[in-house]
Design a protein around this motif. Structure first.
Motif, short mmCIF file in Angstrom:
data_model
loop_
_atom_site.label_atom_id
_atom_site.label_comp_id
_atom_site.label_asym_id
_atom_site.label_seq_id
_atom_site.Cartn_x
_atom_site.Cartn_y
_atom_site.Cartn_z
N ALA A 14 -8.82 -16.79 0.77
CA ALA A 14 -8.20 -18.05 0.34
C ALA A 14 -9.01 -19.19 0.94
O ALA A 14 -9.53 -19.06 2.05
CB ALA A 14 -6.74 -18.13 0.79
N ASP A 15 -9.11 -20.29 0.21
CA ASP A 15 -9.91 -21.43 0.67
C ASP A 15 -9.44 -22.02 1.99
O ASP A 15 -10.23 -22.50 2.78
CB ASP A 15 -9.92 -22.53 -0.40
N TRP A 16 -8.15 -22.00 2.26
CA TRP A 16 -7.58 -22.61 3.46
C TRP A 16 -7.68 -21.73 4.70
O TRP A 16 -7.42 -22.18 5.81
CB TRP A 16 -6.11 -22.96 3.23
N CYS A 17 -8.07 -20.48 4.55
CA CYS A 17 -8.04 -19.47 5.62
C CYS A 17 -9.27 -19.58 6.53
O CYS A 17 -10.40 -19.39 6.08
CB CYS A 17 -7.97 -18.09 4.97
N GLY A 18 -9.06 -19.87 7.81
CA GLY A 18 -10.15 -19.98 8.78
C GLY A 18 -10.96 -18.70 8.92
O GLY A 18 -12.20 -18.73 8.83
N PRO A 19 -10.33 -17.55 9.16
CA PRO A 19 -11.10 -16.30 9.25
C PRO A 19 -11.87 -15.98 7.96
O PRO A 19 -12.96 -15.43 8.02
CB PRO A 19 -10.03 -15.24 9.52
N CYS A 20 -11.32 -16.37 6.81
CA CYS A 20 -12.02 -16.15 5.53
C CYS A 20 -13.32 -16.96 5.50
O CYS A 20 -14.34 -16.48 5.01
CB CYS A 20 -11.14 -16.55 4.35
N LYS A 21 -13.26 -18.18 6.02
CA LYS A 21 -14.46 -19.03 6.07
C LYS A 21 -15.51 -18.42 7.00
O LYS A 21 -16.71 -18.53 6.74
CB LYS A 21 -14.09 -20.44 6.52
N MET A 22 -15.07 -17.78 8.08
CA MET A 22 -16.01 -17.11 8.99
C MET A 22 -16.61 -15.86 8.33
O MET A 22 -17.77 -15.54 8.54
CB MET A 22 -15.30 -16.69 10.29
N TYR A 23 -15.79 -15.17 7.57
CA TYR A 23 -16.21 -13.90 6.98
C TYR A 23 -17.14 -14.07 5.78
O TYR A 23 -18.02 -13.23 5.55
CB TYR A 23 -14.98 -13.08 6.56
N GLY A 24 -17.00 -15.15 5.04
CA GLY A 24 -17.82 -15.37 3.85
C GLY A 24 -19.32 -15.18 4.08
O GLY A 24 -19.98 -14.43 3.35
N PRO A 25 -19.91 -15.82 5.10
CA PRO A 25 -21.35 -15.65 5.35
C PRO A 25 -21.73 -14.22 5.77
O PRO A 25 -22.80 -13.73 5.42
CB PRO A 25 -21.65 -16.64 6.49
N ILE A 26 -20.83 -13.54 6.48
CA ILE A 26 -21.10 -12.14 6.88
C ILE A 26 -21.14 -11.26 5.64
O ILE A 26 -22.05 -10.43 5.47
CB ILE A 26 -20.03 -11.64 7.88
N ALA B 119 -24.17 -8.39 1.38
CA ALA B 119 -24.47 -8.27 -0.06
C ALA B 119 -25.97 -8.46 -0.31
O ALA B 119 -26.57 -7.72 -1.10
CB ALA B 119 -23.66 -9.29 -0.85
N GLN B 120 -26.58 -9.43 0.35
CA GLN B 120 -28.02 -9.68 0.19
C GLN B 120 -28.83 -8.44 0.58
O GLN B 120 -29.78 -8.06 -0.10
CB GLN B 120 -28.46 -10.86 1.06
N SER B 121 -28.44 -7.81 1.68
CA SER B 121 -29.17 -6.64 2.20
C SER B 121 -28.98 -5.39 1.35
O SER B 121 -29.82 -4.51 1.35
CB SER B 121 -28.73 -6.32 3.63
#
Length: 142
Positions: free
Chosen positions: A66-78, A83-85
């Protein structure tokens, strides 16, 4: 194996041989526009996800957030780094649980972020919380 590529123009589902991903000139079978075959995590709807799960030949990873979720924002780049790898080894999507509440109902999501792994059209694994790349690699080898 074939990789699923969603058309940026019309949203159609296209399947391309993994071997042909590097060659230029891949076009959408529906609208004939050039397909973006670069490694990326794509935002999708629940309806589109159901179609992808049904037709995917590779494992499908989904970041439910969810856009408002702090842990979600941290997890997105991980999740994006993972996915890139591993782009040739799986399909990688993210889905907003606020805009697509049926994903939570159908797959029992009670906390976000949640990572879902689908293989052969079925949910193979579900894990809530911020995961690190080594854990995601373990999920890929399941």
């Amino acid at each position: 194996m074939k990789k699923i590529i969603l058309c940026d123009s019309c949203g159609a589902i296209n399947r391309i041989d993994n071997d042909k991903l590097q060659s230029s000139g891949a076009v959408c079978g529906k609208c004939s526009k050039d397909l973006n075959t670069s490694a990326k995590v794509t935002s999708i709807s629940f309806e589109k996800l159901e179609k992808i799960i049904k037709h995917a030949q590779l494992p499908v990873f989904v970041d439910a957030y969810a856009d408002w979720c702090g842990p979600c924002k941290m997890y997105g780049p991980i999740f994006s780094e993972f996915a890139q790898s591993n782009w040739r080894s799986g399909e990688f999507y993210k889905i907003d649980t606020e805009k697509n509440p049926m994903i939570s109902v159908k797959f029992g999501i009670r906390g976000i972020p949640t990572t879902l792994l689908f293989k052969n059209g079925k949910l193979a694994h579900s894990q809530s919380g911020v995961l690190q790349v080594p854990h995601l690699n373990q999920m890929l080898s399941m």
